[in-house]
Scaffold this active site. Structure first.
Site, mmCIF file in Angstrom:
data_model
loop_
_atom_site.group_PDB
_atom_site.id
_atom_site.type_symbol
_atom_site.label_atom_id
_atom_site.label_comp_id
_atom_site.label_asym_id
_atom_site.label_seq_id
_atom_site.Cartn_x
_atom_site.Cartn_y
_atom_site.Cartn_z
ATOM 1 N N ASP A 197 2.464 5.833 -6.704
ATOM 2 C CA ASP A 197 3.691 5.791 -5.907
ATOM 3 C C ASP A 197 4.955 5.845 -6.753
ATOM 4 O OD1 ASP A 197 2.625 5.776 -3.399
ATOM 5 O OD2 ASP A 197 2.405 3.609 -3.312
ATOM 6 N N HIS A 240 -2.399 -2.268 -9.799
ATOM 7 C CA HIS A 240 -3.443 -1.721 -8.937
ATOM 8 C C HIS A 240 -4.617 -2.685 -8.886
ATOM 9 C CE1 HIS A 240 -6.340 1.074 -7.194
ATOM 10 N NE2 HIS A 240 -5.263 1.652 -6.708
ATOM 11 N N HIS A 297 0.883 -1.183 0.000
ATOM 12 C CA HIS A 297 0.000 0.000 0.000
ATOM 13 C C HIS A 297 0.918 1.230 0.000
ATOM 14 C CE1 HIS A 297 -3.526 2.349 0.602
ATOM 15 N NE2 HIS A 297 -3.900 1.987 1.821
HETATM 16 N N1 ACO Z 1 5.178 -6.445 -10.032
HETATM 17 C C1 ACO Z 1 5.135 -7.645 -10.614
HETATM 18 N N2 ACO Z 1 4.023 -8.352 -10.810
HETATM 19 C C2 ACO Z 1 2.880 -7.806 -10.381
HETATM 20 C C3 ACO Z 1 2.832 -6.553 -9.761
HETATM 21 C C4 ACO Z 1 4.044 -5.863 -9.601
HETATM 22 N N3 ACO Z 1 4.079 -4.645 -9.018
HETATM 23 N N4 ACO Z 1 1.572 -6.247 -9.435
HETATM 24 C C5 ACO Z 1 0.835 -7.290 -9.823
HETATM 25 N N5 ACO Z 1 1.618 -8.226 -10.399
HETATM 26 C C6 ACO Z 1 1.204 -9.506 -10.947
HETATM 27 C C7 ACO Z 1 0.817 -10.437 -9.817
HETATM 28 O O1 ACO Z 1 1.924 -11.167 -9.370
HETATM 29 C C8 ACO Z 1 -0.224 -11.282 -10.479
HETATM 30 O O2 ACO Z 1 0.438 -12.240 -11.279
HETATM 31 P P1 ACO Z 1 -0.120 -13.747 -11.354
HETATM 32 O O3 ACO Z 1 -1.508 -13.617 -11.912
HETATM 33 O O4 ACO Z 1 0.845 -14.413 -12.242
HETATM 34 O O5 ACO Z 1 -0.123 -14.264 -9.942
HETATM 35 C C9 ACO Z 1 -0.916 -10.340 -11.424
HETATM 36 O O6 ACO Z 1 0.008 -9.279 -11.686
HETATM 37 C C10 ACO Z 1 -2.199 -9.741 -10.856
HETATM 38 O O7 ACO Z 1 -1.903 -9.030 -9.680
HETATM 39 P P2 ACO Z 1 -2.652 -9.242 -8.307
HETATM 40 O O8 ACO Z 1 -1.729 -9.864 -7.323
HETATM 41 O O9 ACO Z 1 -3.957 -9.912 -8.531
HETATM 42 O O10 ACO Z 1 -2.921 -7.759 -7.870
HETATM 43 P P3 ACO Z 1 -3.693 -7.328 -6.555
HETATM 44 O O11 ACO Z 1 -4.908 -6.610 -6.996
HETATM 45 O O12 ACO Z 1 -3.895 -8.442 -5.603
HETATM 46 O O13 ACO Z 1 -2.652 -6.345 -5.895
HETATM 47 C C11 ACO Z 1 -1.210 -4.499 -5.774
HETATM 48 C C12 ACO Z 1 -2.555 -4.998 -6.267
HETATM 49 C C13 ACO Z 1 -1.076 -4.797 -4.271
HETATM 50 C C14 ACO Z 1 -1.174 -2.985 -5.960
HETATM 51 C C15 ACO Z 1 -0.103 -5.193 -6.568
HETATM 52 O O14 ACO Z 1 -0.191 -4.776 -7.917
HETATM 53 C C16 ACO Z 1 1.269 -4.909 -6.001
HETATM 54 O O15 ACO Z 1 1.715 -5.609 -5.101
HETATM 55 N N6 ACO Z 1 1.971 -3.852 -6.510
HETATM 56 C C17 ACO Z 1 3.255 -3.477 -5.955
HETATM 57 C C18 ACO Z 1 3.052 -2.660 -4.670
HETATM 58 C C19 ACO Z 1 2.548 -1.274 -4.968
HETATM 59 O O16 ACO Z 1 3.000 -0.594 -5.872
HETATM 60 N N7 ACO Z 1 1.598 -0.797 -4.114
HETATM 61 C C20 ACO Z 1 1.036 0.542 -4.243
HETATM 62 C C21 ACO Z 1 -0.430 0.453 -4.526
HETATM 63 S S1 ACO Z 1 -1.084 2.020 -5.018
HETATM 64 C C22 ACO Z 1 -1.051 2.982 -3.654
HETATM 65 O O17 ACO Z 1 -1.075 2.563 -2.523
HETATM 66 C C23 ACO Z 1 -1.003 4.493 -3.946
#
Ligand code: ACO
Length: 376
Positions: free
Chosen positions: A312, A261, A222
Protein backbone atom coordinates in the site's frame (compact mmCIF):
# COMPACT_ATOMS: atom_id res chain seq x y z
CA UNK A 1 -5.05 -19.76 20.49
CA UNK A 2 -4.87 -16.39 22.24
CA UNK A 3 -7.67 -13.83 22.03
CA UNK A 4 -7.74 -10.03 22.17
CA UNK A 5 -4.76 -7.87 21.15
CA UNK A 6 -2.36 -10.81 21.16
CA UNK A 7 -4.64 -13.11 19.13
CA UNK A 8 -5.79 -12.22 15.63
CA UNK A 9 -5.32 -15.88 14.57
CA UNK A 10 -1.62 -15.20 13.99
CA UNK A 11 0.23 -18.36 12.91
CA UNK A 12 -3.02 -20.35 12.72
CA UNK A 13 -3.34 -22.53 9.61
CA UNK A 14 -7.02 -21.98 8.90
CA UNK A 15 -7.41 -24.11 5.77
CA UNK A 16 -5.75 -25.30 2.57
CA UNK A 17 -5.27 -23.47 -0.70
CA UNK A 18 -3.64 -24.18 -4.05
CA UNK A 19 -4.00 -20.57 -5.22
CA UNK A 20 -1.05 -18.70 -3.74
CA UNK A 21 1.82 -18.88 -1.28
CA UNK A 22 2.68 -15.94 0.96
CA UNK A 23 6.03 -15.89 2.74
CA UNK A 24 6.65 -19.58 2.04
CA UNK A 25 10.35 -19.02 1.42
CA UNK A 26 10.63 -16.10 3.78
CA UNK A 27 9.58 -13.20 1.61
CA UNK A 28 8.16 -14.91 -1.46
CA UNK A 29 4.78 -14.62 -3.13
CA UNK A 30 3.49 -16.94 -5.85
CA UNK A 31 0.18 -17.17 -7.72
CA UNK A 32 -0.56 -20.74 -8.86
CA UNK A 33 3.18 -21.48 -8.66
CA UNK A 34 4.39 -18.40 -10.60
CA UNK A 35 6.60 -15.90 -8.82
CA UNK A 36 5.10 -12.45 -8.40
CA UNK A 37 8.25 -10.83 -9.84
CA UNK A 38 7.64 -12.59 -13.18
CA UNK A 39 3.91 -11.91 -13.19
CA UNK A 40 4.33 -8.22 -12.37
CA UNK A 41 6.85 -7.84 -15.18
CA UNK A 42 5.22 -9.90 -17.91
CA UNK A 43 1.53 -10.58 -17.22
CA UNK A 44 -1.39 -8.40 -18.14
CA UNK A 45 -4.04 -8.13 -15.43
CA UNK A 46 -6.37 -10.26 -17.58
CA UNK A 47 -3.73 -13.01 -17.89
CA UNK A 48 -3.29 -12.91 -14.15
CA UNK A 49 -7.08 -13.07 -13.66
CA UNK A 50 -7.26 -16.18 -15.90
CA UNK A 51 -4.38 -17.76 -14.01
CA UNK A 52 -6.09 -17.23 -10.67
CA UNK A 53 -9.60 -18.15 -11.80
CA UNK A 54 -8.85 -21.09 -14.12
CA UNK A 55 -5.64 -22.32 -12.50
CA UNK A 56 -3.29 -22.11 -15.51
CA UNK A 57 -1.84 -19.39 -17.71
CA UNK A 58 -4.24 -18.86 -20.63
CA UNK A 59 -3.44 -19.58 -24.28
CA UNK A 60 -4.08 -16.75 -26.78
CA UNK A 61 -7.54 -18.13 -27.47
CA UNK A 62 -8.47 -18.56 -23.83
CA UNK A 63 -7.30 -15.05 -23.01
CA UNK A 64 -9.26 -13.55 -25.91
CA UNK A 65 -12.41 -15.41 -24.89
CA UNK A 66 -12.09 -14.33 -21.27
CA UNK A 67 -11.33 -10.70 -22.19
CA UNK A 68 -14.25 -10.56 -24.64
CA UNK A 69 -16.58 -12.02 -22.04
CA UNK A 70 -15.48 -9.42 -19.49
CA UNK A 71 -15.55 -6.41 -21.82
CA UNK A 72 -19.00 -7.48 -23.04
CA UNK A 73 -20.30 -7.18 -19.48
CA UNK A 74 -19.62 -3.50 -18.79
CA UNK A 75 -23.16 -2.21 -19.27
CA UNK A 76 -25.26 -1.93 -16.12
CA UNK A 77 -29.00 -2.58 -15.67
CA UNK A 78 -31.02 0.67 -15.83
CA UNK A 79 -32.38 -0.03 -12.34
CA UNK A 80 -28.86 -0.21 -10.93
CA UNK A 81 -27.97 3.13 -12.54
CA UNK A 82 -31.01 4.64 -10.83
CA UNK A 83 -29.84 3.26 -7.48
CA UNK A 84 -26.35 4.69 -8.04
CA UNK A 85 -27.81 8.10 -8.85
CA UNK A 86 -29.64 8.08 -5.52
CA UNK A 87 -26.48 7.58 -3.46
CA UNK A 88 -25.27 10.74 -1.72
CA UNK A 89 -22.41 12.59 -3.42
CA UNK A 90 -20.65 12.41 -0.07
CA UNK A 91 -20.62 8.58 -0.09
CA UNK A 92 -17.31 6.84 0.19
CA UNK A 93 -16.66 5.01 -3.10
CA UNK A 94 -16.17 1.77 -1.11
CA UNK A 95 -19.78 2.11 0.08
CA UNK A 96 -20.82 2.62 -3.52
CA UNK A 97 -18.98 -0.49 -4.68
CA UNK A 98 -20.37 -2.60 -1.84
CA UNK A 99 -23.91 -1.35 -2.49
CA UNK A 100 -23.51 -1.73 -6.25
CA UNK A 101 -22.35 -5.35 -6.04
CA UNK A 102 -25.08 -6.14 -3.56
CA UNK A 103 -27.73 -4.53 -5.78
CA UNK A 104 -26.42 -6.28 -8.91
CA UNK A 105 -27.24 -9.56 -7.16
CA UNK A 106 -30.92 -8.56 -7.11
CA UNK A 107 -30.92 -7.92 -10.87
CA UNK A 108 -28.83 -10.96 -11.81
CA UNK A 109 -28.92 -13.42 -8.90
CA UNK A 110 -26.68 -16.46 -8.95
CA UNK A 111 -28.67 -19.63 -9.64
CA UNK A 112 -27.72 -23.24 -10.28
CA UNK A 113 -27.85 -22.41 -13.99
CA UNK A 114 -25.03 -19.84 -13.70
CA UNK A 115 -21.38 -20.59 -14.27
CA UNK A 116 -19.68 -18.69 -11.41
CA UNK A 117 -16.81 -17.90 -13.78
CA UNK A 118 -19.29 -15.89 -15.86
CA UNK A 119 -20.19 -14.01 -12.69
CA UNK A 120 -16.45 -13.37 -12.20
CA UNK A 121 -16.27 -11.84 -15.69
CA UNK A 122 -19.46 -9.90 -14.99
CA UNK A 123 -18.07 -8.43 -11.77
CA UNK A 124 -14.78 -7.51 -13.45
CA UNK A 125 -16.78 -5.80 -16.19
CA UNK A 126 -19.36 -4.20 -13.91
CA UNK A 127 -17.34 -2.97 -10.92
CA UNK A 128 -15.27 -0.30 -12.74
CA UNK A 129 -18.48 0.74 -14.52
CA UNK A 130 -20.62 1.18 -11.44
CA UNK A 131 -17.87 2.88 -9.48
CA UNK A 132 -17.03 5.40 -12.21
CA UNK A 133 -20.63 5.92 -13.33
CA UNK A 134 -21.39 7.09 -9.80
CA UNK A 135 -18.11 9.06 -9.51
CA UNK A 136 -18.67 11.01 -12.72
CA UNK A 137 -22.40 11.49 -12.04
CA UNK A 138 -21.84 12.94 -8.55
CA UNK A 139 -19.10 15.14 -10.01
CA UNK A 140 -21.63 16.72 -12.38
CA UNK A 141 -20.29 14.73 -15.33
CA UNK A 142 -23.71 13.41 -16.37
CA UNK A 143 -24.58 9.83 -17.24
CA UNK A 144 -21.40 8.10 -18.34
CA UNK A 145 -21.52 5.51 -21.12
CA UNK A 146 -19.69 2.70 -19.35
CA UNK A 147 -19.12 0.70 -22.53
CA UNK A 148 -18.46 3.26 -25.26
CA UNK A 149 -17.52 2.20 -28.79
CA UNK A 150 -13.78 1.67 -29.06
CA UNK A 151 -13.39 0.34 -25.53
CA UNK A 152 -13.98 -3.30 -26.55
CA UNK A 153 -10.28 -4.01 -26.82
CA UNK A 154 -9.32 -2.26 -23.60
CA UNK A 155 -8.37 -4.26 -20.55
CA UNK A 156 -9.46 -3.36 -17.03
CA UNK A 157 -6.63 -0.87 -16.40
CA UNK A 158 -6.99 1.03 -19.68
CA UNK A 159 -10.80 1.06 -19.49
CA UNK A 160 -10.73 2.33 -15.90
CA UNK A 161 -8.33 5.13 -16.86
CA UNK A 162 -10.44 6.10 -19.91
CA UNK A 163 -13.67 6.24 -17.90
CA UNK A 164 -12.00 8.29 -15.18
CA UNK A 165 -10.20 10.87 -17.28
CA UNK A 166 -11.52 10.75 -20.86
CA UNK A 167 -7.95 10.57 -22.05
CA UNK A 168 -6.70 7.34 -20.64
CA UNK A 169 -3.16 6.32 -19.92
CA UNK A 170 -0.32 5.02 -22.06
CA UNK A 171 3.25 3.77 -21.75
CA UNK A 172 4.78 3.53 -18.28
CA UNK A 173 1.69 5.08 -16.66
CA UNK A 174 -0.58 2.32 -17.97
CA UNK A 175 1.99 -0.34 -17.21
CA UNK A 176 2.25 0.92 -13.61
CA UNK A 177 -1.53 0.75 -13.13
CA UNK A 178 -1.62 -2.72 -14.66
CA UNK A 179 1.25 -3.90 -12.43
CA UNK A 180 -0.54 -2.56 -9.35
CA UNK A 181 -3.62 -4.61 -10.26
CA UNK A 182 -1.49 -7.74 -10.70
CA UNK A 183 0.16 -7.13 -7.33
CA UNK A 184 -3.16 -6.51 -5.58
CA UNK A 185 -4.92 -9.49 -7.18
CA UNK A 186 -4.32 -12.21 -4.62
CA UNK A 187 -2.79 -12.79 -1.21
CA UNK A 188 -3.81 -16.11 0.34
CA UNK A 189 -5.83 -15.97 3.60
CA UNK A 190 -5.75 -12.21 4.16
CA UNK A 191 -8.68 -10.82 6.16
CA UNK A 192 -11.02 -10.02 3.25
CA UNK A 193 -10.37 -13.29 1.41
CA UNK A 194 -10.89 -15.29 4.57
CA UNK A 195 -14.10 -13.35 5.25
CA UNK A 196 -15.28 -14.09 1.70
CA UNK A 197 -14.46 -17.78 2.19
CA UNK A 198 -16.47 -17.83 5.41
CA UNK A 199 -19.49 -16.47 3.56
CA UNK A 200 -18.95 -18.96 0.73
CA UNK A 201 -18.70 -21.79 3.27
CA UNK A 202 -22.34 -21.27 4.26
CA UNK A 203 -23.23 -22.04 0.61
CA UNK A 204 -24.13 -18.40 0.08
CA UNK A 205 -23.86 -16.84 -3.39
CA UNK A 206 -20.83 -15.23 -5.06
CA UNK A 207 -22.23 -11.69 -4.70
CA UNK A 208 -22.72 -12.07 -0.96
CA UNK A 209 -19.18 -13.37 -0.53
CA UNK A 210 -17.79 -10.47 -2.59
CA UNK A 211 -19.84 -7.96 -0.61
CA UNK A 212 -18.33 -9.45 2.55
CA UNK A 213 -14.87 -9.07 1.04
CA UNK A 214 -15.43 -5.42 0.12
CA UNK A 215 -16.65 -4.57 3.62
CA UNK A 216 -13.64 -6.27 5.17
CA UNK A 217 -11.09 -4.77 2.80
CA UNK A 218 -12.26 -1.27 3.58
CA UNK A 219 -10.66 -1.00 7.02
CA UNK A 220 -7.43 1.00 7.32
CA UNK A 221 -5.53 -1.99 8.74
CA UNK A 222 -6.20 -3.75 5.43
CA UNK A 223 -6.99 -2.20 2.02
CA UNK A 224 -7.96 1.18 3.41
CA UNK A 225 -4.29 1.76 4.25
CA UNK A 226 -3.45 3.01 0.74
CA UNK A 227 -5.73 6.02 1.20
CA UNK A 228 -4.32 6.68 4.66
CA UNK A 229 -0.79 6.57 3.19
CA UNK A 230 -1.66 9.34 0.75
CA UNK A 231 -2.96 11.49 3.57
CA UNK A 232 0.31 10.88 5.45
CA UNK A 233 2.48 11.78 2.46
CA UNK A 234 0.49 14.90 1.65
CA UNK A 235 0.87 16.07 5.20
CA UNK A 236 4.61 16.72 4.84
CA UNK A 237 6.30 19.30 2.63
CA UNK A 238 9.76 17.72 2.61
CA UNK A 239 11.73 14.72 3.92
CA UNK A 240 13.03 16.48 7.05
CA UNK A 241 9.53 17.49 8.10
CA UNK A 242 8.35 13.93 7.40
CA UNK A 243 11.13 12.44 9.52
CA UNK A 244 10.34 14.66 12.49
CA UNK A 245 6.60 14.02 12.09
CA UNK A 246 6.89 10.24 11.87
CA UNK A 247 9.29 10.05 14.81
CA UNK A 248 6.79 12.10 16.85
CA UNK A 249 3.89 9.86 15.80
CA UNK A 250 5.82 6.75 16.75
CA UNK A 251 6.64 8.27 20.13
CA UNK A 252 2.89 8.65 20.68
CA UNK A 253 2.44 4.95 19.83
CA UNK A 254 0.67 5.65 16.54
CA UNK A 255 0.63 3.27 13.59
CA UNK A 256 2.24 4.51 10.38
CA UNK A 257 0.04 3.33 7.55
CA UNK A 258 1.62 1.31 4.76
CA UNK A 259 4.14 -0.44 7.04
CA UNK A 260 4.29 -3.89 8.54
CA UNK A 261 2.64 -7.14 7.65
CA UNK A 262 1.22 -10.14 9.48
CA UNK A 263 3.07 -12.75 7.42
CA UNK A 264 6.14 -11.10 5.92
CA UNK A 265 8.78 -10.39 8.51
CA UNK A 266 11.60 -8.75 6.55
CA UNK A 267 10.09 -7.28 3.41
CA UNK A 268 6.95 -7.34 1.28
CA UNK A 269 8.07 -8.52 -2.18
CA UNK A 270 5.31 -6.47 -3.78
CA UNK A 271 6.68 -3.26 -2.32
CA UNK A 272 9.99 -3.41 -4.23
CA UNK A 273 8.07 -3.98 -7.47
CA UNK A 274 5.61 -1.13 -7.04
CA UNK A 275 8.35 1.18 -5.74
CA UNK A 276 10.17 0.90 -9.08
CA UNK A 277 7.06 2.14 -10.86
CA UNK A 278 6.59 4.93 -8.31
CA UNK A 279 10.17 6.03 -8.92
CA UNK A 280 9.80 5.95 -12.73
CA UNK A 281 6.60 7.97 -12.61
CA UNK A 282 8.02 10.50 -10.17
CA UNK A 283 11.09 11.02 -12.37
CA UNK A 284 8.99 11.31 -15.52
CA UNK A 285 6.75 13.92 -13.88
CA UNK A 286 9.68 15.97 -12.60
CA UNK A 287 7.91 16.11 -9.23
CA UNK A 288 9.97 14.04 -6.80
CA UNK A 289 8.58 15.53 -3.59
CA UNK A 290 6.22 12.70 -2.54
CA UNK A 291 8.73 10.06 -3.55
CA UNK A 292 11.49 11.72 -1.52
CA UNK A 293 9.16 12.06 1.47
CA UNK A 294 8.20 8.39 1.12
CA UNK A 295 11.80 7.20 0.92
CA UNK A 296 12.67 9.13 4.07
CA UNK A 297 9.68 7.65 5.93
CA UNK A 298 10.78 4.20 4.76
CA UNK A 299 14.28 4.82 6.17
CA UNK A 300 12.88 6.14 9.47
CA UNK A 301 10.57 3.12 9.87
CA UNK A 302 13.47 0.72 9.27
CA UNK A 303 15.68 2.57 11.73
CA UNK A 304 13.08 3.13 14.48
CA UNK A 305 10.84 0.05 14.19
CA UNK A 306 12.63 -2.38 11.84
CA UNK A 307 9.46 -2.24 9.76
CA UNK A 308 9.28 -2.29 5.97
CA UNK A 309 6.76 -0.81 3.53
CA UNK A 310 3.93 -3.06 2.38
CA UNK A 311 2.27 -2.86 -1.04
CA UNK A 312 0.00 0.00 0.00
CA UNK A 313 2.84 2.44 0.67
CA UNK A 314 4.31 3.06 -2.78
CA UNK A 315 1.02 2.21 -4.54
CA UNK A 316 -0.29 5.47 -3.16
CA UNK A 317 2.46 7.36 -4.99
CA UNK A 318 1.81 5.48 -8.22
CA UNK A 319 -1.88 6.33 -8.07
CA UNK A 320 -1.17 9.96 -7.25
CA UNK A 321 1.07 10.29 -10.31
CA UNK A 322 -1.69 8.74 -12.41
CA UNK A 323 -4.07 11.45 -11.18
CA UNK A 324 -6.32 8.94 -9.48
CA UNK A 325 -8.28 10.63 -6.68
CA UNK A 326 -7.41 9.25 -3.24
CA UNK A 327 -10.93 7.91 -2.46
CA UNK A 328 -10.60 5.62 -5.49
CA UNK A 329 -7.40 3.93 -4.25
CA UNK A 330 -9.08 1.20 -2.17
CA UNK A 331 -11.78 0.59 -4.80
CA UNK A 332 -8.99 -0.14 -7.29
CA UNK A 333 -7.68 -2.70 -4.81
CA UNK A 334 -11.19 -4.24 -4.80
CA UNK A 335 -11.30 -4.46 -8.59
CA UNK A 336 -7.98 -6.31 -8.64
CA UNK A 337 -8.81 -8.52 -5.65
CA UNK A 338 -12.12 -9.68 -7.20
CA UNK A 339 -9.99 -12.24 -9.01
CA UNK A 340 -8.39 -13.65 -5.86
CA UNK A 341 -11.65 -13.57 -3.93
CA UNK A 342 -13.56 -15.47 -6.61
CA UNK A 343 -10.75 -18.00 -7.01
CA UNK A 344 -10.98 -18.62 -3.26
CA UNK A 345 -14.79 -18.77 -3.25
CA UNK A 346 -14.64 -21.45 -5.95
CA UNK A 347 -11.89 -23.33 -4.13
CA UNK A 348 -13.93 -23.21 -0.91
CA UNK A 349 -16.90 -24.66 -2.77
CA UNK A 350 -14.92 -27.60 -4.14
CA UNK A 351 -14.22 -29.08 -0.69
CA UNK A 352 -16.61 -27.22 1.53
CA UNK A 353 -17.28 -27.52 5.20
CA UNK A 354 -18.85 -24.57 7.00
CA UNK A 355 -16.14 -22.43 8.65
CA UNK A 356 -17.16 -22.24 12.26
CA UNK A 357 -14.29 -22.08 14.77
CA UNK A 358 -14.70 -22.14 18.54
CA UNK A 359 -13.93 -19.44 21.10
CA UNK A 360 -12.28 -19.64 24.51
CA UNK A 361 -14.99 -18.42 26.88
CA UNK A 362 -13.95 -15.59 29.23
CA UNK A 363 -17.38 -14.64 30.66
CA UNK A 364 -18.95 -15.37 34.07
CA UNK A 365 -19.63 -18.82 35.47
CA UNK A 366 -23.31 -19.91 35.26
CA UNK A 367 -25.59 -17.42 37.09
CA UNK A 368 -29.07 -17.75 38.55
CA UNK A 369 -31.92 -15.82 36.94
CA UNK A 370 -33.25 -13.00 39.18
CA UNK A 371 -36.65 -11.30 38.83
CA UNK A 372 -36.35 -7.56 37.94
CA UNK A 373 -37.25 -6.34 41.45
CA UNK A 374 -34.32 -8.29 42.93
CA UNK A 375 -31.66 -6.87 40.58
CA UNK A 376 -29.37 -4.16 41.89
N1 ACO B 1 3.40 1.47 12.46
C1 ACO B 1 3.91 1.42 13.69
N2 ACO B 1 4.08 0.31 14.40
C2 ACO B 1 3.69 -0.83 13.83
C3 ACO B 1 3.14 -0.88 12.54
C4 ACO B 1 3.01 0.33 11.85
N3 ACO B 1 2.50 0.37 10.60
N4 ACO B 1 2.84 -2.14 12.21
C5 ACO B 1 3.18 -2.88 13.28
N5 ACO B 1 3.69 -2.10 14.25
C6 ACO B 1 4.17 -2.51 15.55
C7 ACO B 1 2.99 -2.91 16.42
O1 ACO B 1 2.49 -1.81 17.12
C8 ACO B 1 3.61 -3.95 17.30
O2 ACO B 1 4.35 -3.29 18.30
P1 ACO B 1 4.34 -3.85 19.81
O3 ACO B 1 4.91 -5.23 19.70
O4 ACO B 1 5.18 -2.88 20.53
O5 ACO B 1 2.90 -3.86 20.24
C9 ACO B 1 4.61 -4.63 16.41
O6 ACO B 1 4.93 -3.70 15.37
C10 ACO B 1 4.09 -5.92 15.77
O7 ACO B 1 2.95 -5.63 14.99
P2 ACO B 1 1.58 -6.38 15.12
O8 ACO B 1 0.55 -5.47 15.69
O9 ACO B 1 1.77 -7.69 15.80
O10 ACO B 1 1.23 -6.65 13.62
P3 ACO B 1 -0.06 -7.43 13.11
O11 ACO B 1 0.43 -8.64 12.41
O12 ACO B 1 -1.07 -7.64 14.17
O13 ACO B 1 -0.67 -6.39 12.09
C11 ACO B 1 -0.69 -4.94 10.25
C12 ACO B 1 -0.22 -6.29 10.77
C13 ACO B 1 -2.21 -4.82 10.46
C14 ACO B 1 -0.42 -4.90 8.75
C15 ACO B 1 0.05 -3.83 10.99
O14 ACO B 1 1.43 -3.91 10.65
C16 ACO B 1 -0.51 -2.46 10.68
O15 ACO B 1 -1.45 -2.03 11.33
N6 ACO B 1 0.06 -1.75 9.66
C17 ACO B 1 -0.48 -0.47 9.25
C18 ACO B 1 -1.72 -0.68 8.36
C19 ACO B 1 -1.34 -1.18 7.00
O16 ACO B 1 -0.40 -0.72 6.37
N7 ACO B 1 -2.15 -2.13 6.47
C20 ACO B 1 -1.94 -2.69 5.14
C21 ACO B 1 -1.66 -4.15 5.24
S1 ACO B 1 -1.07 -4.80 3.70
C22 ACO B 1 -2.38 -4.77 2.66
O17 ACO B 1 -3.53 -4.80 3.01
C23 ACO B 1 -2.00 -4.71 1.17
Amino acid sequence: MKGGRSGGMADVIAGETAISTVGKEGNGLTYRGYRIEQLAEHASFEECACLLLYGTLPSDNQLSRFSASMTGKRQLPAGLLTILEQLPASSHPMDVLRTGVSALASFEPETDANDPLDIAARLLGACPSLLLYWWRYRDGGGRLDTAPPGHEGLGVAAHFAELLHDGGLAGEALRALEASLVLYAEHEFNASTFAARITASTRSDVYSAITTGIGTLRGPLHGGANEAVMELLEHYQDPDEAEAGVVAQLAEGKLIMGFGHRVYKVRDPRSDLIKRHACELAKASGDLRSFAVAERIEAVMRREKRLFPNLDFYSAIVYRHLNIPTPLFTPLFVIARLTGWIAHILEQRTANRIIRPSAAYTGPEPLLWKPRNERI
